[in-house]
Design an enzyme around this catalytic site. Structure first.
Site, PDB file in Angstrom:
ATOM      1  N   SER A   1       0.847  -1.195   0.000  1.00 50.26           N
ATOM      2  CA  SER A   1       0.000   0.000   0.000  1.00 50.26           C
ATOM      3  C   SER A   1       0.879   1.239   0.000  1.00 50.26           C
ATOM      4  O   SER A   1       2.064   1.182   0.325  1.00 50.26           O
ATOM      5  CB  SER A   1      -0.894  -0.006   1.242  1.00 50.26           C
TER       6      SER A   1
ATOM      7  N   TYR B   1      -2.943  -0.345   9.909  1.00 50.39           N
ATOM      8  CA  TYR B   1      -2.922  -0.714   8.496  1.00 50.39           C
ATOM      9  C   TYR B   1      -1.609  -0.312   7.843  1.00 50.39           C
ATOM     10  O   TYR B   1      -0.977  -1.112   7.140  1.00 50.39           O
ATOM     11  CB  TYR B   1      -4.099  -0.053   7.790  1.00 50.39           C
TER      12      TYR B   1
END
Length: 280
Positions: free
Chosen positions: A163, A176
């Site tokens: 990500s 995250y």
């Protein structure tokens, strides 16, 4: 679905965790179009049936299997079913993962608290742990289970999903971002570890993509972006969200038996330039 370009995966067996999700399902369909035999893995077998049906309708071959990326026994059972049906595994796409809503910090900075009851100091660390486990452990464990069957196989590839949060921490989602940074690190570690086994290991790092699931979070009812969404657009040099289909070309390049045979340990951003823009 039209592919950005075609690669030949005829006879190769691909395992996709999270294969019934938006991105995972899209990858499965693209791989089926390339001639691969696709194992669509998810926590509920029925969720993968529409993906399988799409692949079969296009003349491909696919199966939907139950597999929980947090449970080794579940993954081992799926592996045995795949090997029994097709005899081998060539490619693993670790697509399962995502953010845990209850792990989100609702403000960008502590100074923005303004009477909110929830802050980093009140966040339940068990929710953060769930996020770390789902993403990192949920990538490492399938790699351990399926990777063993991939040693010395033709065009052996493992693709992880990182990500933009791995390049720099995104506000509000510390768990995250930390988990995705760990996935990038693990990708590089695994690329080195497996380099002489015939397995290449790479990752795709998506930027911000507009999907049906996140549209209501990022856009107002009239279609205008929310303040946070406008920050994202302003920080993306191309000035827009990506479309999920933009990820297909990256995937096909990284698993191409000809185009990327000397590429391993790479975390490839697909982000409209987000990773290289510092805001000034």
């Amino acid at each position: 679905m039209e592919l950005p370009f075609q690669i030949d995966l005829a006879g190769q067996v691909v395992v996709v965790t999270g294969g019934s999700g938006v991105i995972g399902g899209m990858f499965c369909r693209a791989l089926g179009k390339c001639g691969a035999k696709v194992a669509v893995l998810g926590r509920k077998a029925e969720n993968g049936i529409p993906v399988v049906n799409d692949i079969v309708t296009e003349g491909g071959e696919a199966i939907s299997l139950v597999a929980d990326v947090m449970r080794k026994e579940s993954l081992e059972n799926a592996k045995q079913e795949i090997l029994k049906k097709w005899g081998k595994i060539n490619i693993l796409i670790n697509c399962a993962g995502g953010a845990v809503k209850s792990a989100e910090i609702p403000q960008d900075q502590y100074a923005d608290l303004e009477g909110d009851m929830i802050s980093f100091f009140t966040t339940d660390m068990e929710n953060i742990r769930k996020e770390l486990d789902l993403n990192l452990y949920g990538t490492m464990l399938p790699t351990q289970v399926f990777g063993e069957a991939m040693v010395n196989q033709e065009n052996a590839n493992i693709i992880n999903i990182s990500s933009m949060g791995a390049f720099g921490p995104l506000t509000r989602i510390p768990g995250y971002s930390s988990a995705k940074a760990a996935i990038s690190n693990f990708t590089e570690w695994a690329a080195n570890y497996f380099a002489k086994s015939g397995i290449r290991v790479n990752a795709i790092a998506p930027g911000f993509f507009q999907t049906t699931q996140n549209h209501a979070l990022h856009f107002n009812p009239d279609g205008t972006p929310t303040p946070r969404s406008q920050k994202i657009i302003n920080s993306t040099p191309m000035g827009k969200y990506g479309e999920p289909e933009d990820l297909i070309g990256a995937l096909l390049f990284l698993i191409s038996p000809k185009g990327s045979s000397f590429v391993t340990g790479v975390v490839l951003p697909v982000d409209g330039g987000f990773h290289c823009y510092l805001g000034v």
